[in-house]
Design an enzyme around this catalytic site. Structure first.
Site, PDB file in Angstrom:
ATOM      1  N   THR A 178       2.857   2.136  -2.161  1.00 45.97           N
ATOM      2  CA  THR A 178       4.157   1.873  -2.766  1.00 45.97           C
ATOM      3  C   THR A 178       4.135   2.178  -4.258  1.00 45.97           C
ATOM      4  OG1 THR A 178       3.376  -0.398  -2.846  1.00 45.97           O
ATOM      5  CG2 THR A 178       5.013   0.110  -1.168  1.00 45.97           C
ATOM      6  N   ASP A 179       2.932   2.231  -4.865  1.00 45.50           N
ATOM      7  CA  ASP A 179       2.890   2.322  -6.340  1.00 45.50           C
ATOM      8  C   ASP A 179       3.535   3.599  -6.872  1.00 45.50           C
ATOM      9  OD1 ASP A 179       0.659   3.876  -5.555  1.00 45.50           O
ATOM     10  OD2 ASP A 179      -0.725   2.948  -6.992  1.00 45.50           O
TER      11      ASP A 179
ATOM     12  N   SER B   8     -25.464   8.400 -16.017  1.00 43.76           N
ATOM     13  CA  SER B   8     -25.115   7.476 -14.926  1.00 43.76           C
ATOM     14  C   SER B   8     -26.399   6.976 -14.271  1.00 43.76           C
ATOM     15  CB  SER B   8     -24.262   8.201 -13.888  1.00 43.76           C
ATOM     16  OG  SER B   8     -24.339   7.491 -12.664  1.00 43.76           O
TER      17      SER B   8
ATOM     18  N   SER C  64     -11.693   0.764  -5.614  1.00 39.72           N
ATOM     19  CA  SER C  64     -11.399   1.307  -6.941  1.00 39.72           C
ATOM     20  C   SER C  64     -12.601   1.419  -7.863  1.00 39.72           C
ATOM     21  CB  SER C  64     -10.308   0.495  -7.638  1.00 39.72           C
ATOM     22  OG  SER C  64      -9.133   0.611  -6.924  1.00 39.72           O
TER      23      SER C  64
ATOM     24  N   ASP D  21      -4.426   0.786  -9.297  1.00 39.08           N
ATOM     25  CA  ASP D  21      -5.857   0.481  -9.458  1.00 39.08           C
ATOM     26  C   ASP D  21      -6.206   0.279 -10.927  1.00 39.08           C
ATOM     27  OD1 ASP D  21      -5.626   1.120  -6.838  1.00 39.08           O
ATOM     28  OD2 ASP D  21      -6.859   2.917  -6.918  1.00 39.08           O
TER      29      ASP D  21
ATOM     30  N   GLU E 108       0.839  -1.201   0.000  1.00 39.92           N
ATOM     31  CA  GLU E 108       0.000   0.000   0.000  1.00 39.92           C
ATOM     32  C   GLU E 108       0.869   1.244   0.000  1.00 39.92           C
ATOM     33  OE1 GLU E 108      -3.167  -0.165  -1.131  1.00 39.92           O
ATOM     34  OE2 GLU E 108      -3.539  -1.557   0.507  1.00 39.92           O
TER      35      GLU E 108
ATOM     36  N   GLY F 125     -16.208   4.917  -2.886  1.00 45.23           N
ATOM     37  CA  GLY F 125     -15.501   5.472  -1.726  1.00 45.23           C
ATOM     38  C   GLY F 125     -15.118   4.421  -0.697  1.00 45.23           C
TER      39      GLY F 125
END
Ligand code: GLA
Length: 399
Positions: free
Chosen positions: A35-36, A67, A130, A176, A33, A126
């Site tokens: 780290t990307d 939507s 993702s 993600d 987490e 949320g």
């Protein structure tokens, strides 16, 4: 998966005609987490919650986008989109993802054509699973395919990340979008975010209890506390990591990201660093090592060790990176009280959202009942608990 017959009916009623369908999954991150964007390692899996887009080309240069989740339609003009200031103030937040993705594709040279789009998302919003990447990827493939452009999943992922960085304003990493683009059923991805090379890790084959080979499941617990990373904390963490890189590069040279930093180097420089910057860096450096250790543990089907890395990751996110919250810490603690649990940690950006847990198949029912009940008792909130399989990444789906 969304009900395609329902979407087809809605589409015919709203726009008319027969659409094509595209869907992209959300993801859960097993470990790795924050780290990307530090050039490090992550281990996400795409999961069976999807965003579906129904699309049909138009003869003009407009995108009409509805939507179903929000019950709103927006119109975008492809002629002016390249130069429109994004995020467009006063427009629904979700529509900036669609506008951003369309603009990224245009800037990449894809000759988009006008289209009607109907969007239905079932990734909890949320929650750190993702939903935004699923929305971006489903729209990106739908728009690119409709324009006759064939782009590699990795390229789509990068264009979607660019959309989120430049046009929505979250300076997210690649994890993600990459998971939603390149996920594979039955597998997690071990991604080197510096090179974007990745390896598939067979989850279904290797997630077996060491004692009796019983299957072990990925169980996700949603605290139902909403995170708000766009609100600044997420970007602030990234700035703190950049400050660390600047400082360490000034001292040692050739440090372009925290990936280049060893724990020894960091410890040696501790005296010259602000405590908060040191702790942010320590999380990233140690988390990278944990991902490599966890991949090794998985290869050996050593789920006990894998779980230890998950708990350590959670502690570090809580104490050093400070992106957890009381409800996430409680969820992890509740998981440790139950037999048949190998590991638990917060997953995704944090500040609320979900935990990911490794739970023996025959303990899942008890786990769900007890965690749900104890969480309700302690917080007064209902949680949602999902048992997840890993799925393929973004694709066109047959109607
Ligand atoms: C969010 C971002 C990702 C990653 C995680 C934290 O999900 O979109 O790029 O940084 O937070 O690991």
């Amino acid at each position: 998966m969304s009900d395609l017959a329902m979407l087809r009916g809605e589409f015919a009623q709203r726009f008319g005609g027969e659409p094509a369908f595209y869907q992209a999954p959300g993801r859960v991150n097993l470990i790795g987490e924050y780290t990307d964007y530090n050039g490090g390692f992550v281990m996400p899996a795409a999961i069976g919650f999807f965003t579906t887009v129904a699309i049909r080309p138009r003869s003009d240069r407009r995108l009409r986008v509805h939507s179903l989740n929000i019950a709103k339609t927006v119109e975008l003009d492809l002629e002016t989109l390249r130069t429109t200031q994004l995020p467009r103030r006063g427009q629904p937040h979700w529509s900036n993802y669609v506008a951003g993705v369309a603009r990224s594709l245009l800037l990449h040279g894809v000759d988009l054509q006008g289209a009607d789009l109907l969007i239905h998302g079932e990734v909890p919003i949320g929650s750190g699973l993702s939903s935004s990447a699923a929305l971006e990827l489903a729209c990106a493939l739908a728009l690119a395919d409709t324009a006759g452009a064939s782009l590699e999943p990795q390229t789509l992922a990068l264009l979607c990340q660019q959309a989120e960085n430049q046009f929505v304003g979250t300076r997210c990493g690649i994890m993600d979008q990459f998971a939603s683009a390149c996920g594979r059923a039955g597998h997690a991805l071990l991604i080197d975010c510096r090179s974007t090379e990745y390896r598939l890790l067979p989850l279904e084959a290797q997630m077996r209890s060491p004692d009796d080979l019983a299957a072990v499941r990925l169980v996700i617990c949603n605290t139902e506390v909403r995170h708000h990373h766009a609100s600044g904390e997420y970007n602030r963490r990234r700035e703190q990591c950049e400050l660390a890189v600047q400082y360490l590069n000034g001292i040692a040279g050739s440090v372009t990201s925290l990936r280049d930093v060893s724990l020894e180097m960091l410890q040696a420089q501790r005296g010259g660093m602000k405590d908060v910057i040191f702790r942010r860096s320590r999380h990233v450096v140690e988390e990278n090592a944990r991902v490599e250790g966890a991949a090794q543990a998985l290869a050996e089907s050593n789920l006990g060790r894998f779980g230890e890395y998950m708990y350590a990751s959670h502690r570090s996110l809580r104490d050093d990176f400070e992106v957890s919250c009381l409800e996430l810490d409680l969820m992890v603690r509740l998981a440790t009280e139950i037999d048949g649990v190998y590991g638990a940690r917060m997953t995704g950006g944090g500040f609320g959202g979900c935990t990911v847990n490794l739970v023996r198949d025959d303990a899942v029912e008890r786990f769900s009942a007890l965690v749900g009940e104890r969480y309700r008792h302690a917080t007064g909130r209902e949680s949602q608990i999902y048992v997840c399989g890993s799925v393929d990444g973004v694709a066109r789906v047959a109607a």
